[in-house]
Design a protein around this motif. Structure first.
Motif, PDB file in Angstrom:
ATOM      1  N   ILE A   1       0.862  -1.175   0.000  1.00  0.00           N
ATOM      2  CA  ILE A   1       0.000   0.000   0.000  1.00  0.00           C
ATOM      3  C   ILE A   1       0.897   1.223   0.000  1.00  0.00           C
ATOM      4  CG2 ILE A   1      -1.931  -1.145   1.156  1.00  0.00           C
ATOM      5  CD1 ILE A   1      -1.037   0.157   3.773  1.00  0.00           C
ATOM      6  N   ASP A   2       0.319   2.378  -0.212  1.00  0.00           N
ATOM      7  CA  ASP A   2       1.109   3.611  -0.253  1.00  0.00           C
ATOM      8  C   ASP A   2       1.804   3.846   1.081  1.00  0.00           C
ATOM      9  OD1 ASP A   2       0.339   4.126  -2.855  1.00  0.00           O
ATOM     10  OD2 ASP A   2      -1.350   5.399  -2.256  1.00  0.00           O
ATOM     11  N   PRO A   3       3.006   4.432   1.064  1.00  0.00           N
ATOM     12  CA  PRO A   3       3.700   4.790   2.302  1.00  0.00           C
ATOM     13  C   PRO A   3       3.077   6.051   2.890  1.00  0.00           C
ATOM     14  CG  PRO A   3       4.979   5.535   0.435  1.00  0.00           C
ATOM     15  CD  PRO A   3       3.805   4.763  -0.134  1.00  0.00           C
TER      16      PRO A   3
ATOM     17  N   GLN B   1      -3.962   4.692   9.677  1.00  0.00           N
ATOM     18  CA  GLN B   1      -3.428   5.975  10.114  1.00  0.00           C
ATOM     19  C   GLN B   1      -2.457   5.789  11.279  1.00  0.00           C
ATOM     20  OE1 GLN B   1      -3.663   8.739   8.598  1.00  0.00           O
ATOM     21  NE2 GLN B   1      -2.662  10.086  10.086  1.00  0.00           N
ATOM     22  N   ASP B   2      -2.795   4.881  12.169  1.00  0.00           N
ATOM     23  CA  ASP B   2      -1.923   4.635  13.319  1.00  0.00           C
ATOM     24  C   ASP B   2      -0.597   4.029  12.877  1.00  0.00           C
ATOM     25  OD1 ASP B   2      -1.322   4.461  16.175  1.00  0.00           O
ATOM     26  OD2 ASP B   2      -1.561   2.297  15.925  1.00  0.00           O
ATOM     27  N   VAL B   3      -0.622   3.078  11.951  1.00  0.00           N
ATOM     28  CA  VAL B   3       0.633   2.464  11.527  1.00  0.00           C
ATOM     29  C   VAL B   3       1.502   3.481  10.791  1.00  0.00           C
ATOM     30  CG1 VAL B   3       0.096   1.556   9.205  1.00  0.00           C
ATOM     31  CG2 VAL B   3       1.542   0.236  10.750  1.00  0.00           C
ATOM     32  N   TYR B   4       0.858   4.404  10.048  1.00  0.00           N
ATOM     33  CA  TYR B   4       1.611   5.479   9.395  1.00  0.00           C
ATOM     34  C   TYR B   4       2.291   6.376  10.432  1.00  0.00           C
ATOM     35  CZ  TYR B   4      -0.366   4.598   4.722  1.00  0.00           C
ATOM     36  OH  TYR B   4      -0.698   4.057   3.503  1.00  0.00           O
ATOM     37  N   GLN B   5       1.551   6.717  11.478  1.00  0.00           N
ATOM     38  CA  GLN B   5       2.128   7.580  12.513  1.00  0.00           C
ATOM     39  C   GLN B   5       3.241   6.861  13.265  1.00  0.00           C
ATOM     40  OE1 GLN B   5      -1.309   8.764  14.840  1.00  0.00           O
ATOM     41  NE2 GLN B   5      -1.737  10.525  13.505  1.00  0.00           N
ATOM     42  N   ARG B   6       3.063   5.572  13.496  1.00  0.00           N
ATOM     43  CA  ARG B   6       4.088   4.812  14.215  1.00  0.00           C
ATOM     44  C   ARG B   6       5.396   4.745  13.433  1.00  0.00           C
ATOM     45  NH1 ARG B   6       2.008   0.044  18.124  1.00  0.00           N
ATOM     46  NH2 ARG B   6       0.111   1.026  18.887  1.00  0.00           N
ATOM     47  N   ILE B   7       5.320   4.415  12.138  1.00  0.00           N
ATOM     48  CA  ILE B   7       6.561   4.297  11.379  1.00  0.00           C
ATOM     49  C   ILE B   7       7.202   5.668  11.187  1.00  0.00           C
ATOM     50  CG2 ILE B   7       5.587   4.497   9.049  1.00  0.00           C
ATOM     51  CD1 ILE B   7       8.408   2.119  10.282  1.00  0.00           C
ATOM     52  N   SER B   8       6.389   6.709  11.052  1.00  0.00           N
ATOM     53  CA  SER B   8       6.941   8.061  10.918  1.00  0.00           C
ATOM     54  C   SER B   8       7.662   8.474  12.200  1.00  0.00           C
ATOM     55  CB  SER B   8       5.822   9.057  10.589  1.00  0.00           C
ATOM     56  OG  SER B   8       5.217   8.749   9.354  1.00  0.00           O
ATOM     57  N   ALA B   9       7.044   8.198  13.342  1.00  0.00           N
ATOM     58  CA  ALA B   9       7.664   8.538  14.625  1.00  0.00           C
ATOM     59  C   ALA B   9       8.903   7.696  14.867  1.00  0.00           C
ATOM     60  CB  ALA B   9       6.654   8.351  15.757  1.00  0.00           C
TER      61      ALA B   9
END
Length: 402
Positions: A342-344, A385-393
Motif C-alpha cells: 500500500i502507499d507509504p 493511520q496509526d501504523v503510518y504515525q508509528r513508522i513516521s515517529a
C-alpha cells in the motif's frame, strides 16, 4: 487451563529528549522530519534511567536467560510453529511501567494465586514454546521455561511447591514418573493429554509442559510420548544452563539497561497498547527467535541481513550488519505471502507498507517498515493511520538519535 496476565516490562524509564552519542550513516534520501505525521508518538530518543535498579536488574536477568533457553525446535525439530506466550518474567503479576507495558498468557497453566508464595528466592525466568502444526487442534505442543533462584535450596523447594499447586489440584490429575529424571515432580492429565514436569537442578527450576491436542480431540492417549518429550526438554535446557552465569544478587542493580543504545531509540508502546509484543527490552539474534512466528525463516533472515540485536517496544527495531543488510531485511518482510503493498505515509516515501489479506484472523492488518543506516524498524496496527504515525515517529526517533 486458564490464561492469565503475566510479566510485562519491569524497566521503568524516564523519557526525555536528550541526545546520545550514537552515530548513523546519512540517509540516501533526505527526509524532512518536520513534515511527518507522528501523531502523539514521541520522536526523540529516550534517556533511559532505572527507577528501581534492583527490580529492573531482575528483569534484565530474565532477558539474559532468553539468549540461553533452548527453542522448542531445539528439543524437537517438528516444533516449528512458535506459540505467542513467550516472555521474560520475575513474578506472576503483570509489570506495568509508566511508559512501557504488555500482557501475555505466561504460566496461565499454573495456579497463579499461589505462584509468588511458592517461589521465594526467585530471581528471574524465561518461558518459550511451540507446536507441531499451525492448526493447534491437530498438533502437539511444548511449553518450556527455566527459573533461576537465589540458592539451590530455594530452587528445590519451589519445584515441589509448584508441582503441588499446579496441575495437582485439577480433576483427573495423577502423578507420573521419569526414569531419566527421578527427582522431577510430574503431573499427568489424561483428559487433556497434558504432562507437566518441574525439575530442580542447582539454582534452576526447569518447567516443561507437553500437550497433545490432537490426541485429546480424538480421545487417544500417549503418556510415554509426552514423557519422552518432557525429558528431552529438561535435558536440552539443563545442558544450555551450564553456559549461563547467574548474576550475583548484589550485582543485579549494576546490569546495564541499554548497553548497545538501541532501547533509547525504539518507539515507546502507548499505555494499554496490546498490539505489540508482550514485553519490552532487547534480545540478541538467538533470543529473538523465541517470539518469532517462524523461527526457521527468521533465522535465515537474520543471517542473510547480519542481524545481531532486536529491540521491542511499539514494534521492533533490528540492528543489521550494515545499511544494505537493513534494506534486505525489510525487503524480505514486506514481500511475504498475503502482504500487499500500500502507499507509504506522506513524507516518508522509502517506507514499505503492506496490508495483510490472508487466513490468519489475529494478524495485524497493517504493517510498515523503514530503515535508517544499519537499523530496520517494523511496526504494525489495526488502523492504517496509526501504523503510518508509528513508522513516521520511529523513523524520526532513529534520525534524531544521530
Amino acid at each position: 487451563m486458564r490464561a492469565a496476565a503475566a510479566a510485562a516490562l519491569a524497566i521503568s524509564v524516564l523519557v526525555s529528549a536528550g541526545c546520545g552519542s550514537t552515530s548513523h550513516a546519512a540517509d540516501e534520501q533526505p527526509v524532512d522530519l518536520s513534515k511527518l505525521d507522528t501523531g502523539n508518538y514521541t520522536t526523540k530518543p529516550r534517556n533511559i534511567q532505572a527507577k528501581n535498579p534492583a527490580q529492573i536488574g531482575r528483569y534484565l536477568e530474565a532477558l539474559r536467560l532468553g539468549s540461553v533457553v533452548p527453542l522448542a525446535q531445539d528439543v524437537d525439530p517438528a516444533l516449528t510453529y512458535n506459540v505467542p506466550d513467550v516472555n521474560p518474567f520475575t513474578d506472576a503479576d503483570a509489570f506495568v511501567a509508566d511508559q512501557l507495558a504488555g500482557n501475555t498468557a505466561a504460566f496461565g497453566w499454573l495456579n497463579m494465586t499461589e505462584f509468588d508464595a511458592n517461589t521465594p528466592g526467585l530471581v528471574a525466568g524465561f518461558q518459550t514454546g511451540a507446536r507441531s502444526n499451525e492448526d493447534s487442534t491437530i498438533s502437539y505442543e511444548l511449553k518450556n521455561a527455566v527459573m533461576v533462584f537465589e540458592s539451590d535450596t530455594a530452587a528445590t523447594a519451589a519445584a515441589a511447591a509448584l508441582a503441588r499447586s499446579g496441575f495437582g489440584r485439577n480433576e483427573g490429575t495423577e502423578p507420573a514418573h521419569s526414569s531419566k529424571y527421578p527427582t522431577a515432580q510430574i503431573a499427568w492429565m489424561s483428559q487433556t493429554q497434558a504432562l507437566a514436569s518441574w525439575y530442580a537442578t542447582g539454582k534452576y527450576v526447569i518447567l516443561a509442559l507437553a500437550i497433545n491436542h490432537e490426541n485429546a480431540l480424538l480421545g487417544e492417549t500417549d503418556q510415554p510420548g509426552l514423557l519422552a518429550l518432557s525429558d528431552k526438554a529438561i535435558s536440552a535446557t539443563a545442558d544450555r544452563m551450564k553456559a549461563f552465569q547467574p548474576t550475583p544478587k548484589d550485582k543485579l542493580a549494576d546490569l546495564p539497561l541499554d548497553p548497545e543504545g538501541i532501547i533509547r531509540m525504539t518507539l515507546i508502546r502507548p499505555a494499554g497498547d496490546m498490539t505489540a509484543f508482550a514485553f519490552d527490552g532487547t534480545l540478541d539474534a538467538r533470543g529473538a527467535l523465541h517470539p518469532a512466528d517462524d523461527p526457521n525463516a527468521t533465522r535465515t533472515r537474520f543471517e542473510r541481513s547480519g542481524v545481531d540485536l532486536v529491540s521491542y517496544g511499539a514494534g521492533q527495531v533490528v540492528r543489521a550488519r550494515d545499511s544494505a543488510g537493513a534494506e534486505a531485511y525489510i525487503a524480505d518482510l514486506s514481500s511475504l505471502r498475503f502482504r500487499h503493498r500500500i502507499d507509504p505515509p506522506s513524507g516518508l516515501p522509502a517506507a514499505r507498507c503492506v496490508e495483510y489479506r490472508g487466513p490468519v484472523h489475529n494478524e495485524a492488518p497493517f504493517r510498515c517498515l523503514a530503515t535508517y543506516g544499519r537499523y530496520a524498524a517494523e511496526v504494525w496496527s489495526t488502523q492504517k493511520q496509526d501504523v503510518y504515525q508509528r513508522i513516521s515517529a520511529q523513523y524520526a526517533m532513529l534520525a534524531n538519535s544521530r
